[in-house]
Structure formats: structure tokens, C-alpha cells
Design a protein around this motif. Sequence first.
Motif, PDB file in Angstrom:
ATOM      1  N   GLN A  64      45.730 -40.852   0.945  1.00  0.00           N
ATOM      2  CA  GLN A  64      45.816 -39.421   1.247  1.00  0.00           C
ATOM      3  C   GLN A  64      47.154 -39.072   1.882  1.00  0.00           C
ATOM      4  O   GLN A  64      47.816 -38.099   1.500  1.00  0.00           O
ATOM      5  N   GLY A  65      47.533 -39.869   2.877  1.00  0.00           N
ATOM      6  CA  GLY A  65      48.783 -39.599   3.575  1.00  0.00           C
ATOM      7  C   GLY A  65      49.992 -39.769   2.677  1.00  0.00           C
ATOM      8  O   GLY A  65      50.917 -38.943   2.686  1.00  0.00           O
ATOM      9  N   VAL A  66      49.985 -40.838   1.875  1.00  0.00           N
ATOM     10  CA  VAL A  66      51.126 -41.107   0.991  1.00  0.00           C
ATOM     11  C   VAL A  66      51.250 -40.035  -0.087  1.00  0.00           C
ATOM     12  O   VAL A  66      52.337 -39.488  -0.316  1.00  0.00           O
ATOM     13  N   LEU A  67      50.140 -39.714  -0.754  1.00  0.00           N
ATOM     14  CA  LEU A  67      50.197 -38.711  -1.817  1.00  0.00           C
ATOM     15  C   LEU A  67      50.485 -37.319  -1.261  1.00  0.00           C
ATOM     16  O   LEU A  67      51.228 -36.543  -1.883  1.00  0.00           O
ATOM     17  N   GLY A  68      49.913 -36.991  -0.107  1.00  0.00           N
ATOM     18  CA  GLY A  68      50.207 -35.702   0.503  1.00  0.00           C
ATOM     19  C   GLY A  68      51.688 -35.554   0.803  1.00  0.00           C
ATOM     20  O   GLY A  68      52.285 -34.491   0.574  1.00  0.00           O
TER      21      GLY A  68
END
Length: 641
Positions: A49-53
Motif C-alpha cells: 500500500q505504501g509503496v504503490l501509494g
Amino acid sequence: MSHFISIFGPLAIFSFACVGVGLLVLSLFRSRPQEDCAVEYVIAFVMGQGVLGSLFLVLALIGIFTKPLLLGVLLPLTFIGLWKGFSSIYALPSVLQKNALVFIKASFLWQLLAVAAVLLLLSGASAVVGRIDGDARAFYLALPKVVAASHRLIPLPAYEGFTSVGLLAEMQLAALFLLDMPGASPRLFSWVISLAGAVLLIAISRNAGLGRRGQLLSLVMLSTSSAVAYFWGQGKTDLFAAVFALPAVLYALKDCDNRESRRNSVTIAGVFTGFALVAKLSYIVAFLPSMFVLLFWKDLNVYSLNRKTIGSSQLLLKTLIKYSFVFVLAIAIPLIPHLLKNHILLNTLVDTYGNHHYFSDETTRRIVYTYLFWPFFGSFWAQYGNLSPLMLAFFPLLILMFCKAGQWSSKATGLFVAGATGLLAWIILFPGVPMPRYFLATLLLFTVPAAWAMERASYIDRWINCTITLASLATILVFYVSWSLEVFRVAAAYEYFVGDQSEKNLQIDEVLSRNVYESLNQNAGLGARVYLGSYYRFWLRPDLIQCTNGKKDEGIAFDSKQPEKFWIQIYQHGFTYMFMDNTNPAFAALNATPNWVRAEMIYPQSGYGGAYRLSFSNPPADLKFTTREVAFGAWDVVSAK
């Protein structure tokens, strides 16, 4: 069924893509301490989630956040997530058998409690047909909707300054909108991540030494906290920060066999903490101090036992400095895209949004004096829910068990001290902000020691055991009934997913509000300017949202002494439609139109607002602004000259 697929299909694609990229990132830390397979996938999901966001944020800043590119990124990662998941499916039968045996051996009351807790959590999906929170209609859902349609990120009209907040959650929602999830259904992702949060809280409980009962009680307290359940379907993004924070807590608690393992654990904890800070900057006040306590809890306990040993102080200081540096450096990594976004869009790095002084001095004193109680029973403005009353009810039991067990160096004690440290920091710096969402992860730390005490007490006496289970069951029942109209709208959710499959199944206030905006969508042409006499804009078409009144229109204001001036400004700025809320100061302008202005009602004025078409005959001024489609789906307000 097509509606069901259009909702859960994109959710599945995006969720497995998060798992895929998360597993790739975590594979860089091979010597890290690991959990069981299910928890590892959940950790990978949150990391993804953090990386793609962050990646989507960069793509939107460049203006290339398009569907082909999004699918090009997601589909390979989805395949990786599915492949890794299916490659571990061989372990599923043994895991299910083990848990089934544990369930069968448990007493009837504990079996009933387990079933009730799981059903309560799963029924939270029905919150997607509830009312959308005002802030979500104004910004948190409106911005992702516009980003998906325009394929770019620019400040949202009327919320230009507020766009400086961290947008990790909003970019994930933008991806779901771009994958064609209908209506406001991307808000269901908040419930999906809450399931991840539940798994992580159970893992934290297990790591802190709690058994099956304690882990279940932690889940019950999480699920019966309205400060959590409120955000399952309201559209606000506060749960994202808390879910980012929980893996950081888990890795801070880890026992590491060697220096490399600890360095990797601290690094991963730092990255997750960085994501949490981006998602909710207020976590820097209450959560960051808690993390430092947890990171060095074991070191501090070792020092307290060996403080008379020569060199122990120097060793402790060296350890604190070394791993604090690693931790802070890891925190900085997720902050880079966020700070870059603020610099590009707003020419600033951080905005603190004022002094947060919401209440009078007298009310603030009352908040501080009742800090043990308001998180459970308070109803202050913008509080948005409470913690589970079970935590408060069994707090005396926690103190008793701590004193009786004498395990002052245990991880459960560390979680309590960490939570208390963060809470104290919040009270000192923001005594008049009784809003759990600003430091929710810190408050959730208290669920583990409370569950630890309840579990230990349940083994002491049969009547205490019955009291704990019956109190937990009663809390679940009362919580479900109390929130049945707001969160647990199961029948309406069924119709929304697989029955009538219409936005008409949303909460009635949401339907009536949407109808007003829908009348504008049906009448206004592409790129028309709608003057919004309201904070809310989500249900407008994306092109209309981009052209609503913003920073360029700040000078427009109604003055009853000069009513014509308002209408001249409306014409000059190119507005041809109007949404007017009854409480807006400009509402009176509708009864003071000059003879060259015609405000044709296209939706009757009510408590949900009214919609109007504006036409002008021989206006006494020149047009200053118009709109232009600068790229596919991207509209700007430009000079008419």
C-alpha cells in the motif's frame, strides 16, 4: 452480479498487487524475523500500500496516471501476489485443522465469542452503503475521483492549501476509481485494510505473549471501538495511518538473534512509521515517542538489571544512537515523495493547519481532567467515535494483574508504557484536541495489555471467566444494535452488491444529497463552471469539480447592501450553474437577482441544497474567466482574454 464484480474485482486486483510488491520489498530483508505465512502476507499487503501509494503520487504529479499505465503496473504485481499465495496454499489445510481443534476444545462461551467477533468484523463491509462523512464528500473522496478522471494531481479547488496533507490513502483510492469502481464504493477499501489491521493486532498480541483468549479479546476490543468502525465506510482515510503503524509496532517488539536481524527490523519499523506519518502527520506527536519506547524497551530492561556493570551506560547509549539513526533514516524514505509533492504544488514542505484550538479554556480543562473517560464516553465536536468500553471496564484488572504477576519487563508492559508515553505527549502538546483519529494507533496499544490482564484473570476463576466472556458478548451485541443504522446496514448492502445494485440503496440522506448534484451532472455541459455554495462536491462529475470556485474566486462574496456586485462577479468568473446550501451566506443572493440575471431552478431547494442554471442578458461587465480541457479529462480555469 456485474455490480458485485465491478466492486470486488478491482479490490482484489489492487489488494493482490499490494501483496506482490510488498513481498518483493520484504525480500530485500532476508535476515528479518518472520511471522507465520498469513501475517507475512498481511505485512506485505500494508507495505505494498505504501509503496504503490507513493508511486501513484509521483505518476499523478507528472500527469501520466492513466489506466493503461496503472494496469501495466498492477497486473504483473497481482500475478506475483497470487502466485506467492497459491504457492503457500499447501500449508492451509494444516493451519485450518489446527485452528479447528483449538476452537473445538474451547468452551462454548469462548466459541460463541469468537464467532460473534468475526461476524461483527465481516459485517462491517455493509458500512459502504452508509452515509459519507462530510470531510470525505468535500475532500478525501473528491480528490481521488478527480485524480482518476484527470490523470494528474493538482490542488483541489477551494482546498488548495489542504492538499498539502499526505495523500498515500487518497492515491490508493484514486487507483480504485481509475479501475472503474462505481459510485463511492472505493471507500470499502477502508474496511479491507481494517481486516489487515485486525490480523496485525492479533500478531502483536501473540508476540507480546498473549494466548488464544487474549488475542481474541484484542480483536473484540478493536471491533467494538466506534473510533475504528466509524471509518469502515464513511470515506475518511484515518484508518490508513493506524494500519501503517501496526506493522511498525510488530517489528519494534521483535526479538532479534543478531545485529543484522535487528538492523533490518528497525529499518522496516522505520519505513512503516514513515508511511504512518505521511498518512497522518499528527502521529509525529503521539506515535513517534511510543515507537522509541518499544524499539529500546528490551535494552532499557537489560540496562536496569546490569546498570552497576562497568560500561553498561556506554553500551546503552551506543545502542540508542546507532539504531535511532537507522530508524530516523528509514522514516525519511516514505517522506520524500510527500515533501516533493508539497514543494511542486504548493512551494512548501509542511503545513501545520493552525493552532488546533477548538474549545474554550474551560472545556479544554474538562477534557484534560477526564482523559481516562472521554475516549470511551466522550462526544466532543469532531471526536468521531470512542474506544471499546471493555478497555475501561477491565482497567482495574490490568493494574491488579501487573502487580500480581510482577512482569514489569514484559512486552505487554512495554506496550502499556509506550501507549502512556505517546498519550502524555499528546496531552502536553494538544490538550484540547479530543479526537482519537489523530493518534488512534497509540490508543490501540492499550488493547493488548488490557487483553493480557483479562486472559490471565479468565484462568483464575470460573466466574471471572464467565464475567469476561459475557461482558464481551454483551458489548458486541450492544455495539451492533447501536450502530445498525450507521455502520451495520446488512440488508441494504446486500441490495447494493447483488440485488438492486443501485446508489438508491445508500443511506437516505446520502441519496437525497446526491440527487441535487446529479441534476447538475445531467444539465451542465463539459467544463461548465458550477458555483458551489457548499463545502461538499464529491457527487459532481469530475470535470465540474475541477471547474468549481477555488482560489481564483476567493473575492466573490455576497453583500446584502450591494447584491448586484455578487452577480457581476459570478458572471465575470464564468459561472453558469449554482449549487446553494441553505446555510451558505450567499443563499440570500437568490432572492436578490438583478433584472439581467436569471436563476432557473433545476432542483428544488431543500435541506440538502438546491441547483440552478444561470443565464445572463446584457451583463454590465466583461467575462474574465472560462474553462479549457488541457488534456484528456483535465480541465483548467483560464483567462477569457
